[in-house]
Scaffold this motif. Sequence first.
Motif, PDB file in Angstrom:
ATOM      1  N   TYR A 138       0.824  -1.236   0.043  1.00  0.00           N
ATOM      2  CA  TYR A 138      -0.046  -0.024  -0.016  1.00  0.00           C
ATOM      3  C   TYR A 138       0.876   1.174   0.118  1.00  0.00           C
ATOM      4  O   TYR A 138       0.540   2.244  -0.612  1.00  0.00           O
ATOM      5  CB  TYR A 138      -0.882  -0.036   1.205  1.00  0.00           C
ATOM      6  CG  TYR A 138      -1.991  -1.212   1.154  1.00  0.00           C
ATOM      7  CD1 TYR A 138      -3.092  -1.091   0.135  1.00  0.00           C
ATOM      8  CD2 TYR A 138      -1.800  -2.060   2.130  1.00  0.00           C
ATOM      9  CE1 TYR A 138      -4.006  -2.112   0.067  1.00  0.00           C
ATOM     10  CE2 TYR A 138      -2.802  -3.332   2.010  1.00  0.00           C
ATOM     11  CZ  TYR A 138      -3.820  -3.195   1.032  1.00  0.00           C
ATOM     12  OH  TYR A 138      -4.734  -4.140   0.884  1.00  0.00           O
ATOM     13  N   ASP A 139       1.964   1.316   0.767  1.00  0.00           N
ATOM     14  CA  ASP A 139       2.810   2.340   0.742  1.00  0.00           C
ATOM     15  C   ASP A 139       3.500   2.779  -0.466  1.00  0.00           C
ATOM     16  O   ASP A 139       3.556   3.656  -1.046  1.00  0.00           O
ATOM     17  CB  ASP A 139       3.776   2.163   1.921  1.00  0.00           C
ATOM     18  CG  ASP A 139       3.377   2.404   3.114  1.00  0.00           C
ATOM     19  OD1 ASP A 139       2.366   2.797   3.507  1.00  0.00           O
ATOM     20  OD2 ASP A 139       4.111   1.788   4.241  1.00  0.00           O
ATOM     21  N   ALA A 140       3.730   1.633  -1.234  1.00  0.00           N
ATOM     22  CA  ALA A 140       4.411   1.705  -2.365  1.00  0.00           C
ATOM     23  C   ALA A 140       3.478   2.295  -3.520  1.00  0.00           C
ATOM     24  O   ALA A 140       3.857   3.280  -4.376  1.00  0.00           O
ATOM     25  CB  ALA A 140       5.085   0.382  -3.050  1.00  0.00           C
ATOM     26  N   ILE A 141       2.087   1.869  -3.648  1.00  0.00           N
ATOM     27  CA  ILE A 141       1.316   2.363  -4.417  1.00  0.00           C
ATOM     28  C   ILE A 141       1.061   3.826  -4.136  1.00  0.00           C
ATOM     29  O   ILE A 141       1.068   4.685  -5.077  1.00  0.00           O
ATOM     30  CB  ILE A 141      -0.108   1.337  -4.500  1.00  0.00           C
ATOM     31  CG1 ILE A 141       0.321   0.071  -5.068  1.00  0.00           C
ATOM     32  CG2 ILE A 141      -1.053   2.214  -5.414  1.00  0.00           C
ATOM     33  CD1 ILE A 141      -0.865  -0.767  -4.985  1.00  0.00           C
ATOM     34  N   ASP A 142       0.769   4.133  -2.990  1.00  0.00           N
ATOM     35  CA  ASP A 142       0.240   5.517  -2.600  1.00  0.00           C
ATOM     36  C   ASP A 142       1.476   6.390  -2.841  1.00  0.00           C
ATOM     37  O   ASP A 142       1.211   7.501  -3.255  1.00  0.00           O
ATOM     38  CB  ASP A 142       0.048   5.462  -1.139  1.00  0.00           C
ATOM     39  CG  ASP A 142      -1.558   4.687  -1.030  1.00  0.00           C
ATOM     40  OD1 ASP A 142      -2.195   4.511  -1.888  1.00  0.00           O
ATOM     41  OD2 ASP A 142      -1.724   4.538   0.241  1.00  0.00           O
ATOM     42  N   GLY A 143       2.739   5.972  -2.610  1.00  0.00           N
ATOM     43  CA  GLY A 143       4.009   6.722  -2.932  1.00  0.00           C
ATOM     44  C   GLY A 143       4.453   6.839  -4.177  1.00  0.00           C
ATOM     45  O   GLY A 143       5.420   7.731  -4.508  1.00  0.00           O
TER      46      GLY A 143
END
Length: 110
Positions: free
Chosen positions: A11-16
């Motif tokens: 989730y962090d990678a997609i959002d970032g």
Amino acid sequence: MESRDAVRGYYDAIDGGDYDRLHALLAPGFVQERPDRTLAGRDEFVRFMRDERPRTDTEHVVETMGVSGDGKTVFARGRLLGGDGETLFGFVDVHRVGAEGIESLATYTD
């Protein structure tokens, strides 16, 4: 890496917008099944997230996360927010994690 940490990183990678990290978290044969389509293969999924998804100004707010007894399945329930903070939809994601990373993801939306 623990299954829960891999999913949080997803989730962090997609959002970032960190598509190299996203690629590294997924197993080569990764498959996502979602209500509107199936994305098969890590490269296809990352390409879709980077180049084709309708909105990139989103944030996944995970409200509940659980891990199966064998540690290989991670359930995440939350909301997808638009850039303005508006809730676009709720989701439940079921991630299957193996030795090579996240192997599959089934996404359910409301």
